[in-house]
Structures are given as structure tokens and as C-alpha cells.
Write a protein that holds these residues in place. Structure first.
Motif, PDB file in Angstrom:
ATOM      1  N   ALA A   1      52.713  32.390  36.839  1.00  0.00           N
ATOM      2  CA  ALA A   1      53.416  33.142  37.882  1.00  0.00           C
ATOM      3  C   ALA A   1      54.841  33.467  37.421  1.00  0.00           C
ATOM      4  N   PRO A   2      54.980  34.168  36.277  1.00  0.00           N
ATOM      5  CA  PRO A   2      56.318  34.556  35.810  1.00  0.00           C
ATOM      6  C   PRO A   2      56.963  35.529  36.792  1.00  0.00           C
ATOM      7  N   ALA A   3      58.283  35.596  36.761  1.00  0.00           N
ATOM      8  CA  ALA A   3      59.032  36.380  37.753  1.00  0.00           C
ATOM      9  C   ALA A   3      58.583  37.827  37.820  1.00  0.00           C
ATOM     10  N   LEU A   4      58.319  38.444  36.661  1.00  0.00           N
ATOM     11  CA  LEU A   4      57.902  39.851  36.663  1.00  0.00           C
ATOM     12  C   LEU A   4      56.572  40.018  37.369  1.00  0.00           C
ATOM     13  N   ASP A   5      55.628  39.128  37.110  1.00  0.00           N
ATOM     14  CA  ASP A   5      54.327  39.209  37.772  1.00  0.00           C
ATOM     15  C   ASP A   5      54.466  39.024  39.268  1.00  0.00           C
ATOM     16  N   VAL A   6      55.282  38.069  39.676  1.00  0.00           N
ATOM     17  CA  VAL A   6      55.459  37.805  41.107  1.00  0.00           C
ATOM     18  C   VAL A   6      56.048  39.032  41.788  1.00  0.00           C
ATOM     19  N   ARG A   7      57.010  39.688  41.141  1.00  0.00           N
ATOM     20  CA  ARG A   7      57.602  40.881  41.742  1.00  0.00           C
ATOM     21  C   ARG A   7      56.575  41.993  41.884  1.00  0.00           C
ATOM     22  N   ILE A   8      55.703  42.137  40.886  1.00  0.00           N
ATOM     23  CA  ILE A   8      54.648  43.154  40.962  1.00  0.00           C
ATOM     24  C   ILE A   8      53.677  42.815  42.088  1.00  0.00           C
ATOM     25  N   TRP A   9      53.269  41.550  42.192  1.00  0.00           N
ATOM     26  CA  TRP A   9      52.376  41.143  43.277  1.00  0.00           C
ATOM     27  C   TRP A   9      52.998  41.471  44.625  1.00  0.00           C
ATOM     28  N   ASP A  10      54.308  41.203  44.751  1.00  0.00           N
ATOM     29  CA  ASP A  10      55.004  41.447  46.021  1.00  0.00           C
ATOM     30  C   ASP A  10      55.081  42.941  46.320  1.00  0.00           C
ATOM     31  N   GLU A  11      55.416  43.746  45.327  1.00  0.00           N
ATOM     32  CA  GLU A  11      55.568  45.180  45.541  1.00  0.00           C
ATOM     33  C   GLU A  11      54.229  45.852  45.834  1.00  0.00           C
ATOM     34  N   GLU A  12      53.174  45.372  45.200  1.00  0.00           N
ATOM     35  CA  GLU A  12      51.863  46.000  45.364  1.00  0.00           C
ATOM     36  C   GLU A  12      51.013  45.345  46.445  1.00  0.00           C
ATOM     37  N   GLY A  13      51.498  44.223  47.007  1.00  0.00           N
ATOM     38  CA  GLY A  13      50.707  43.520  48.007  1.00  0.00           C
ATOM     39  C   GLY A  13      49.445  42.922  47.428  1.00  0.00           C
ATOM     40  N   THR A  14      49.553  42.373  46.215  1.00  0.00           N
ATOM     41  CA  THR A  14      48.394  41.838  45.499  1.00  0.00           C
ATOM     42  C   THR A  14      48.320  40.328  45.619  1.00  0.00           C
ATOM     43  N   TYR A  15      47.127  39.829  45.908  1.00  0.00           N
ATOM     44  CA  TYR A  15      46.911  38.384  45.987  1.00  0.00           C
ATOM     45  C   TYR A  15      46.437  37.867  44.630  1.00  0.00           C
ATOM     46  N   PRO A  16      47.165  36.915  44.010  1.00  0.00           N
ATOM     47  CA  PRO A  16      46.793  36.395  42.690  1.00  0.00           C
ATOM     48  C   PRO A  16      45.704  35.327  42.788  1.00  0.00           C
ATOM     49  N   GLU A  17      44.490  35.765  42.968  1.00  0.00           N
ATOM     50  CA  GLU A  17      43.382  34.843  43.186  1.00  0.00           C
ATOM     51  C   GLU A  17      43.218  33.851  42.041  1.00  0.00           C
ATOM     52  N   GLN A  18      43.414  34.319  40.815  1.00  0.00           N
ATOM     53  CA  GLN A  18      43.236  33.435  39.665  1.00  0.00           C
ATOM     54  C   GLN A  18      44.260  32.310  39.652  1.00  0.00           C
ATOM     55  N   LEU A  19      45.464  32.576  40.136  1.00  0.00           N
ATOM     56  CA  LEU A  19      46.499  31.535  40.193  1.00  0.00           C
ATOM     57  C   LEU A  19      46.026  30.358  41.029  1.00  0.00           C
ATOM     58  N   TYR A  20      45.411  30.651  42.171  1.00  0.00           N
ATOM     59  CA  TYR A  20      44.981  29.570  43.057  1.00  0.00           C
ATOM     60  C   TYR A  20      43.707  28.899  42.553  1.00  0.00           C
ATOM     61  N   ARG A  21      42.932  29.595  41.767  1.00  0.00           N
ATOM     62  CA  ARG A  21      41.809  28.938  41.102  1.00  0.00           C
ATOM     63  C   ARG A  21      42.330  27.891  40.108  1.00  0.00           C
ATOM     64  N   GLU A  22      43.396  28.254  39.384  1.00  0.00           N
ATOM     65  CA  GLU A  22      43.987  27.332  38.421  1.00  0.00           C
ATOM     66  C   GLU A  22      44.647  26.146  39.124  1.00  0.00           C
ATOM     67  N   ILE A  23      45.297  26.402  40.248  1.00  0.00           N
ATOM     68  CA  ILE A  23      45.909  25.314  41.019  1.00  0.00           C
ATOM     69  C   ILE A  23      44.843  24.334  41.477  1.00  0.00           C
ATOM     70  N   ALA A  24      43.732  24.862  41.929  1.00  0.00           N
ATOM     71  CA  ALA A  24      42.625  23.995  42.350  1.00  0.00           C
ATOM     72  C   ALA A  24      42.084  23.202  41.164  1.00  0.00           C
ATOM     73  N   ARG A  25      41.977  23.865  40.018  1.00  0.00           N
ATOM     74  CA  ARG A  25      41.461  23.192  38.829  1.00  0.00           C
ATOM     75  C   ARG A  25      42.352  22.018  38.418  1.00  0.00           C
ATOM     76  N   LEU A  26      43.659  22.144  38.649  1.00  0.00           N
ATOM     77  CA  LEU A  26      44.594  21.071  38.309  1.00  0.00           C
ATOM     78  C   LEU A  26      44.503  19.888  39.277  1.00  0.00           C
ATOM     79  N   GLY A  27      43.807  20.086  40.413  1.00  0.00           N
ATOM     80  CA  GLY A  27      43.634  18.999  41.364  1.00  0.00           C
ATOM     81  C   GLY A  27      44.811  18.766  42.295  1.00  0.00           C
TER      82      GLY A  27
END
Length: 295
Positions: A27-53
């Protein structure tokens, strides 16, 4: 040097280092800004968070030592990236905690397990157009029909309710008479259930998670189930982001920097948590400083 306000254990310090490195990659700053501007949900990020337990802290069958400190550490690090991202994380945490503590084994398997696997997520549906933050006055009703329930009504300001695989913890009225709070039940409602309509609402912030209004007219299976912290964190976030805008001047105003996103989210933080006057009234009554016949 630690940026946390609490004293860290070695375990928390290690978790902070791990979380910060993870978010720098995913979730680098540039990606987060793009997600915010485009209204995009980073589904893969939360898959990785779940994988980490990280969700296991609240959904483990065994007590986790230092739970509060671990959760604080995780929320601080995710929040450094975006308050929107940490809000989505917290929605999953709170929902999993409720399901693990109060849910049946079937509910834990049907609704909890997919979230723990990163395949689904949780949301909450409390506010209504004519009710706002007074949860005890909700008008959405749940009436028995055979082995299930029929839900009728409308919810609004439901954060993350329209995201893939979302299941809402929905507050509805199930009875009459007595105190208003005693007439309520909590239902687990998949947003893709027939008869559930979800509409995204235009909003100043919360662009990654989205804010939704939800309409119900469906027979649903029966799935029933800290104001101080919400008030203080919302106030501090809004004040800190506003001060940062003043310090940065024009740099803090342009969208090339993350600060405008944090500023808008700081404003929203005081809204989605409930009006400050309502929260302060609830806190006062909880401390015995006020009474009410229907509360």
C-alpha cells in the motif's frame, strides 16, 4: 523512534516493523492516492492481511496476550497509509469479534471463515435516514416468517457495504414495548442476498471503502447476534489534519500529496462516528450524568 503513544513490548515492536514493511510494499502512497481518486477497493491487500493472520487476534479460540497493544499497533500502521484502509480493517475486526463471541458454529463457518481467508469482508448497517446515530430508534423491522425473517426498511451511511463479498451486521427492530434498546436484534445479511439493494452515495471522502445506502425487502435467514474512543479519535484526526493543512500551505492543498485525502477523511471521521453532541450525550449518560425514560 516509535511514533506510538503507548509503551511497546518486544512483540509489538516486531509487529510494527513487519506491518510497516508490508504496507510499504502493498500500500505505497502513490497506490493509495490512486485508489482514493478512482474509488478502487484493493481486494488483494486484504487477502494478504488475512494471510498474515492479523485477524486471528480477535478470532482465536485461545486468549491472545496483549491483544489491545497488538491491535493498536496494527491500526496505527495501517492508518499511516490511509484512514480509509484502517476503517475497513476495523470493520472486519469488529465483525469477526462479534461472530466469534456470539455466533453459532454455523455462523462462524459461513460468515467468519471467509473473512479470515480473505475471501469476504464485513460491514455494519445501523444509521437510517430519519434516525441518524440514535441506534435505539431504528425503524427497520425484522418479522418472523417460518424459520427465517423478513426485513423491511432502509439503512444509510453504511461504509463498505457495496464491496465484493460484503456481509452486513444489521440492527433491526424485532419487538415492541419496554425500553427501545431491548427491542433490537442484529442480523448477518449478505449484500448479494435477493431483495437487498445497495446504492453508492457520493461523498467527500471514504472513496476507497465507499459509503452506501441499503434497501431491504427480503426474507432472510435468522442470524442474530467505544463511544469515548470514537469521539476522541475522530476529533484528534480532524484537528491534526486541519493543522497539517495550515502548516503545509499550498503543498497540502494539491492532490499530488496525501494530505488532502487525510484532511477529507478527517472531516468524515467526525461524521461517520456519529455527531459529537450525540456521542457526548451518550458518554454523559453512561457516567450517570443524565437519565432518560426511553433510553
Amino acid at each position: 523512534m516509535s511514533t506510538s503513544i503507548h509503551i511497546q513490548t518486544d512483540e509489538q515492536a516486531h509487529l510494527r516493523t513487519t506491518a510497516r514493511a508490508f504496507l510499504a510494499r502493498h500500500a505505497p502512497a502513490l497506490d493509495v492516492r490512486i485508489w482514493d481518486e478512482e474509488g478502487t477497493y484493493p481486494e488483494q491487500l486484504y487477502r494478504e492481511i488475512a494471510r498474515l493472520g492479523w485477524y486471528d487476534v480477535v478470532a482465536s479460540d485461545e486468549a491472545v496476550e496483549g491483544t489491545a497493544g497488538l491491535l493498536t499497533t496494527l491500526c496505527e500502521e495501517i492508518g499511516r497509509a490511509s484512514s480509509d484502509l484502517v476503517a475497513l480493517f476495523n470493520l472486519n475486526l469488529s465483525g469477526l469479534r462479534d461472530i466469534h463471541r456470539w455466533g453459532t458454529p454455523e455462523q462462524q463457518e459461513t460468515y467468519g471463515a471467509p473473512v479470515l481467508a480473505g475471501e469476504a469482508r464485513l460491514s455494519i448497517a445501523v444509521s437510517e435516514p430519519d434516525v441518524g446515530s440514535d441506534a435505539a430508534s431504528v425503524a427497520t423491522r425484522a418479522d418472523r416468517l417460518g424459520d427465517g425473517w423478513v426485513l423491511n426498511g432502509q439503512k444509510t451511511y453504511c461504509e463498505g457495504a457495496g464491496l465484493p463479498g460484503a456481509v452486513m451486521e444489521l440492527v433491526a427492530r424485532v419487538g415492541g414495548g419496554g425500553r427501545k434498546r431491548d427491542q433490537l436484534g442484529i442480523f448477518l445479511v449478505p449484500v448479494d442476498h435477493p431483495g437487498v439493494e445497495v446504492r453508492r452515495m457520493p461523498a467527500l471522502g471514504r472513496n476507497i471503502s465507499g459509503i452506501y445506502e441499503v434497501f431491504f425487502d427480503a426474507g432472510l435467514p435468522c442470524e442474530v447476534e467505544s463511544t469515548m474512543a470514537k469521539f476522541l479519535s475522530g476529533q484528534l484526526y480532524a484537528e491534526a489534519s486541519a493543522l497539517a493543512m495550515q502548516i503545509q500551505g499550498a503543498y497540502g492543498y494539491v492532490r499530488d500529496h496525501a494530505l488532502p485525502m487525510h484532511h477529507s477523511d478527517g472531516i468524515i471521521a467526525r461524521v461517520v462516528a456519529g455527531p459529537p453532541s450525540v456521542q457526548l450525550d451518550f458518554i454523559a449518560r453512561s457516567m450517570g450524568l443524565g437519565t432518560g425514560t426511553n433510553r
